[in-house]
Design a protein around this motif. Structure first.
Motif, short mmCIF file in Angstrom:
data_model
loop_
_atom_site.label_atom_id
_atom_site.label_comp_id
_atom_site.label_asym_id
_atom_site.label_seq_id
_atom_site.Cartn_x
_atom_site.Cartn_y
_atom_site.Cartn_z
N ILE A 1 0.87 -1.21 0.26
CA ILE A 1 0.09 -0.03 -0.02
C ILE A 1 0.97 1.47 -0.01
CG2 ILE A 1 -2.10 -1.19 1.03
CD1 ILE A 1 -1.03 0.21 3.83
N PRO A 2 0.46 2.40 -0.81
CA PRO A 2 1.23 3.48 -0.65
C PRO A 2 1.12 4.45 0.32
CG PRO A 2 -0.67 3.75 -2.02
CD PRO A 2 -0.75 2.36 -1.44
N ASP A 3 0.35 4.22 1.31
CA ASP A 3 -0.09 5.10 2.47
C ASP A 3 1.11 5.30 3.36
OD1 ASP A 3 -2.50 4.40 1.38
OD2 ASP A 3 -3.63 4.39 3.24
N HIS A 4 1.44 6.47 3.54
CA HIS A 4 2.80 6.81 4.32
C HIS A 4 2.45 6.59 5.72
CE1 HIS A 4 6.40 8.95 5.66
NE2 HIS A 4 5.72 9.63 6.60
N GLY A 5 3.26 5.98 6.51
CA GLY A 5 3.14 5.54 7.93
C GLY A 5 2.49 4.43 8.04
N TYR A 6 2.05 3.66 7.01
CA TYR A 6 1.36 2.39 7.04
C TYR A 6 2.03 1.18 6.36
CZ TYR A 6 -2.94 4.61 8.91
OH TYR A 6 -3.83 5.37 9.66
N LYS A 7 2.06 -0.02 6.70
CA LYS A 7 2.33 -1.25 5.86
C LYS A 7 1.00 -2.14 5.92
CE LYS A 7 4.42 -3.25 10.16
NZ LYS A 7 5.68 -3.67 10.47
N GLY A 8 1.07 -2.72 4.68
CA GLY A 8 -0.18 -3.64 4.48
C GLY A 8 -0.18 -4.47 3.35
N PHE A 9 -1.54 -4.72 2.92
CA PHE A 9 -1.35 -5.74 1.78
C PHE A 9 -2.88 -5.17 0.95
CE2 PHE A 9 -3.10 -9.69 -0.34
CZ PHE A 9 -2.30 -10.12 -1.23
N SER A 10 -2.87 -5.32 -0.29
CA SER A 10 -3.88 -4.81 -1.08
C SER A 10 -4.33 -5.91 -2.07
CB SER A 10 -3.77 -3.61 -1.83
OG SER A 10 -4.93 -3.19 -2.83
N ILE B 1 -8.23 -3.90 1.39
CA ILE B 1 -6.97 -3.55 2.09
C ILE B 1 -6.77 -3.97 3.45
CG2 ILE B 1 -5.43 -1.62 2.25
CD1 ILE B 1 -7.13 -0.22 0.23
N TRP B 2 -5.64 -4.68 3.94
CA TRP B 2 -5.37 -4.74 5.21
C TRP B 2 -4.16 -3.91 5.49
CZ3 TRP B 2 -5.26 -10.70 3.65
CH2 TRP B 2 -6.60 -11.05 3.79
#
Length: 217
Positions: free
Chosen positions: A106-115, A129-130
Motif C-alpha cells: 500500500i502507498p499510504d505513508h506511515g502504514y504497511k499492509g496488503f491490497s 486492503i489490510w
C-alpha cells in the motif's frame, strides 16, 4: 489494530497473482476480525503462538500456501482470541481455492499492509486492503512493575527451571494472579528479564516455539 478497507473495483481481472486455499484465506480474515474485536494486536498474537513480532502480520502482507496458520495454531486460536471455533472457521465455509488479483503493498505513508482484489462469479470485484500503522520511531512501552515483580518471584520459586512458552506463562498469570496486564506488557517484562542487564532468564526457539527458562536449571 489492523484496518480493513473494502471498496468496489472496476479493474478487470487479468490473471491471479495468488492462488491459495479458500479456508486459509477465511481464517486470516476471521483472525483479523477477532483481533480488532478484542483489541489484541497481531504482535501479541504472534507472541502467544510462540513466535517473533510480525509473524502473524507476515500472513497478512503475503498470504499464500506457505504463509498460513498450521493446525496446531488453529487449535489454539479460540482460546487466545476468546471466541468459539465457528468464529475462526465459520459453518458452511466453502472448500476449494480462492484467487487474489492485483496484489501488492500500500502507498499510504506511515502504514504497511496488503491490497488485493477478489472477484465474484458475477464478474464484480472488490478491493480489500489490510493495513496497520508503523510503530513510531523511538517509542517505548511502559513497564508493568507488578507483573515484572511477579515473574521475578516465580523465578525464585523455580517455575522457570523448566522451559516455558509465552502462552503457558500467560495462562498461569491469568489463573493464579489478579494482576491487570496486557500481552504486550508480558512480552516486555520477559524481554527485560532476558536482557544483558538482568540475565535472569534465557530465551531461544526450540522446535519452532520461543521458550524462556532459568539458566543452569
Amino acid at each position: 489494530m489492523i484496518e480493513v478497507i473494502q471498496r468496489p473495483s472496476v479493474r478487470k481481472a487479468d490473471k491471479p497473482d495468488v492462488i491459495m486455499s479458500r479456508m486459509d484465506y477465511i481464517i486470516i480474515c476471521q483472525v483479523i476480525e477477532q483481533l480488532n474485536e478484542i483489541g489484541m494486536t497481531d504482535d501479541e498474537l504472534s507472541f502467544l503462538l510462540g513466535k517473533a513480532n510480525n509473524y502473524v502480520f507476515g500472513f497478512i502482507i503475503k498470504p499464500g500456501d506457505k504463509n498460513r496458520f498450521n493446525e496446531d495454531q488453529i487449535d489454539l486460536l479460540p482460546y487466545i482470541l476468546g471466541c468459539p471455533f465457528s468464529k475462526i472457521i465459520p459453518n458452511g465455509a466453502e472448500p476449494g481455492n480462492i484467487q487474489l488479483y492485483h496484489t501488492g503493498g500500500i502507498p499510504d505513508h506511515g502504514y504497511k499492509g496488503f491490497s488485493h482484489i477478489v472477484y465474484f462469479p458475477s464478474g464484480e470485484g472488490i478491493r480489500i486492503i489490510w493495513k496497520k500503522k508503523n510503530a513510531p520511531k523511538g517509542s517505548t512501552r511502559k513497564t508493568n512493575k507488578g507483573l515484572l515483580d511477579l515473574l521475578k518471584r516465580w523465578i525464585e520459586k523455580k517455575f522457570f527451571n523448566k522451559k516455558r512458552d509465552g502462552l503457558e506463562i500467560y495462562k498461569k498469570i491469568k489463573t493464579e494472579s489478579n494482576i491487570s496486564f496486557t500481552v504486550s506488557e508480558l512480552e516486555k517484562c520477559l524481554k527485560i528479564l532476558c536482557s544483558s542487564r538482568h540475565k535472569l532468564l534465557e530465551k531461544d526457539s526450540i522446535d519452532g516455539i520461543l521458550k524462556y527458562w532459568r539458566e543452569g536449571s
